[in-house]
Design an enzyme around this catalytic site. Sequence first.
Site, mmCIF file in Angstrom:
data_model
loop_
_atom_site.group_PDB
_atom_site.id
_atom_site.type_symbol
_atom_site.label_atom_id
_atom_site.label_comp_id
_atom_site.label_asym_id
_atom_site.label_seq_id
_atom_site.Cartn_x
_atom_site.Cartn_y
_atom_site.Cartn_z
ATOM 1 N N VAL A 13 0.900 -1.279 0.079
ATOM 2 C CA VAL A 13 0.092 -0.083 -0.192
ATOM 3 C C VAL A 13 0.939 1.116 -0.209
ATOM 4 O O VAL A 13 1.994 1.243 0.506
ATOM 5 C CB VAL A 13 -1.079 0.083 1.291
ATOM 6 N N GLY A 17 6.454 1.558 3.444
ATOM 7 C CA GLY A 17 7.533 1.286 3.946
ATOM 8 C C GLY A 17 8.577 0.192 2.848
ATOM 9 O O GLY A 17 9.554 -0.061 3.301
ATOM 10 N N LYS A 18 8.259 0.067 1.561
ATOM 11 C CA LYS A 18 8.713 -1.107 0.648
ATOM 12 C C LYS A 18 10.186 -0.324 0.468
ATOM 13 O O LYS A 18 11.187 -1.088 0.362
ATOM 14 C CB LYS A 18 8.148 -1.192 -0.476
ATOM 15 N N ASP A 38 8.722 2.921 -9.153
ATOM 16 C CA ASP A 38 8.667 4.350 -8.993
ATOM 17 C C ASP A 38 9.396 5.139 -10.171
ATOM 18 O O ASP A 38 9.243 6.285 -10.637
ATOM 19 C CB ASP A 38 8.814 5.151 -7.616
ATOM 20 N N PHE A 40 9.690 4.295 -13.076
ATOM 21 C CA PHE A 40 9.140 4.156 -14.320
ATOM 22 C C PHE A 40 7.877 4.656 -14.723
ATOM 23 O O PHE A 40 7.267 4.412 -15.584
ATOM 24 C CB PHE A 40 8.983 2.571 -14.504
ATOM 25 N N TYR A 57 -2.231 8.327 -10.948
ATOM 26 C CA TYR A 57 -0.971 7.906 -10.856
ATOM 27 C C TYR A 57 -1.092 6.215 -10.450
ATOM 28 O O TYR A 57 -0.066 5.548 -10.796
ATOM 29 C CB TYR A 57 -0.131 8.662 -9.818
ATOM 30 N N ASP A 58 -2.043 5.986 -9.691
ATOM 31 C CA ASP A 58 -1.888 4.655 -9.015
ATOM 32 C C ASP A 58 -2.631 3.505 -9.827
ATOM 33 O O ASP A 58 -3.520 2.752 -9.614
ATOM 34 C CB ASP A 58 -2.784 4.740 -7.812
ATOM 35 N N ARG A 134 4.569 13.392 3.277
ATOM 36 C CA ARG A 134 5.498 13.237 2.115
ATOM 37 C C ARG A 134 5.100 14.485 1.142
ATOM 38 O O ARG A 134 3.920 15.039 1.355
ATOM 39 C CB ARG A 134 4.848 11.997 1.347
ATOM 40 N N GLU A 177 10.854 -0.689 11.226
ATOM 41 C CA GLU A 177 12.035 -0.984 10.098
ATOM 42 C C GLU A 177 12.828 -1.890 10.653
ATOM 43 O O GLU A 177 13.048 -3.084 9.482
ATOM 44 C CB GLU A 177 12.712 0.150 10.132
#
Length: 196
Positions: A13, A17-18, A38, A40, A57-58, A134, A177
């Site tokens: 999602v 945190g990817k 991201d 691309f 964008y999604d 962000r 993390e």
Amino acid sequence: MGKRHHREGTSFVTNGGKTTLAKNLQKHLPNCSVISQDDFFKPQSEIETDKNGFLQYDVLEALNMEKMMSAISCWMENPRHSVVSTDWGNAEETPILIIEGFLLFNYKPLATVWNRSYFLTIPYEECKRRRSTRVYNPPDPPGYFDGHVWPMYLKHRREMEENVTWEIVYLDGTKSEEDLFSQVYEDIIQELAKQK
């Protein structure tokens, strides 16, 4: 004997945190490279808008997935000389490619690529809170999260769960993390040991 490669997919999602997880894994795994979905995105001029005026964008159509597949293919053909490769330690180590993104498991041509797949999840409120911290270019307009981002996440997750035919490991993105890193790192090390 054919080439040995190990490829991980980390999907999530938004703001789950990817990227942080992928970078931490890259620092600690030998012969590890990362490709980020991201990187691309198509230019803003090519992004569709919906009836509310929200930039879309999604969705997969906002990404140049052919270019991403080309980068993955180049890495698979020659991991040491790929543009995404990092320092190479021991030549005997299995090359590892981490592909991180938000719509990886919904793109059928990637289905045959994965050795392991991870999906980070976080609840709505935490996702919205993280997104609000962000800075995006272009910035999110008012109502974008509730009117586009979250509904698209729910739609794509439902499609993924209906169509994926391989095992996906779900990760709790509210964990620290360090905990997430330890869980995935240990899993990858075990998988690599099976390949030897």
